[in-house]
Design an enzyme around this catalytic site. Sequence first.
Site, PDB file in Angstrom:
ATOM      1  N   CYS A   1     -25.211  54.476  43.672  1.00  0.00           N
ATOM      2  CA  CYS A   1     -25.906  53.239  44.024  1.00  0.00           C
ATOM      3  C   CYS A   1     -26.608  53.465  45.366  1.00  0.00           C
ATOM      4  O   CYS A   1     -25.962  53.822  46.359  1.00  0.00           O
ATOM      5  CB  CYS A   1     -24.870  52.128  44.149  1.00  0.00           C
ATOM      6  SG  CYS A   1     -25.515  50.598  44.833  1.00  0.00           S
TER       7      CYS A   1
ATOM      8  N   CYS B   1     -33.335  52.642  43.040  1.00  0.00           N
ATOM      9  CA  CYS B   1     -32.149  51.882  42.608  1.00  0.00           C
ATOM     10  C   CYS B   1     -31.778  52.468  41.258  1.00  0.00           C
ATOM     11  O   CYS B   1     -32.657  52.645  40.403  1.00  0.00           O
ATOM     12  CB  CYS B   1     -32.484  50.399  42.477  1.00  0.00           C
ATOM     13  SG  CYS B   1     -31.225  49.430  41.601  1.00  0.00           S
TER      14      CYS B   1
END
Length: 224
Positions: free
Chosen positions: A70, A184
């Site tokens: 992440c 992302c």
Amino acid sequence: MKIGVFDSGKGGTTVLAEIKKALPGAEYRYIGDSANCPYGDKTDEELMRIVCGHVETLREWGAEIIVIACNTATTRCIKRLREMYPEIKFVGTEPAVKLAAESGATRILVMATAGTVAAERTKKLAQDNQRVGQEIVLLACPGLADAIEKDKNVDEILDMVLDGSESGDRDARYGTPDVVVLGCTHYSLIRNKIQKRFPNAKIIDGNEGVKNRVLGIIKEYNIK
Ligand code: DGL
């Protein structure tokens, strides 16, 4: 060998898949924390509390390497996590700005969560890698990771974050990029949709870099 991986949901599965291809024999544990998705609008303190929980769980399981799949959690928390857990080998996921800059592209668009764009680490990443004559635009895409996680209104949110509300907005903000960085891990799941919005751009993510870093750590520390 035990490798723990976590993300705010299913975005990190794209990172996991890349690592598994290279290391099919390792044992994996994946935490997809959709209950706390999105991470992108959490404060540093909220995020630290959440990610420390995952690190503890993976540590108890016996993870030798923990992959933060992440960008948001990496850019905001990895420095403190390394200080708090010096015995754990962390591999983070960061927007592939270096790769994009090295490609010689003139205009680079980095799509990421608001949390990643606001992080000092991300700004530094862009500053340190930007070459003469190169433009790097960091574009916060609020709501996009959450829409992908819930598989709801993805096209609408994508239009909103890319086109903005005013006409001409798009050109003023980022023009026509040669390279679009998916900053992302959730965005890798809609790579085709993003490619359609930028038909002439090269679309890249940081997943291969993460895999290479995992392989490098295994070699360096002789992890079996
Ligand atoms: N997939 C994550 C990232 O790479 C987090 C998205 C979110 O939960 O906001 O940034």
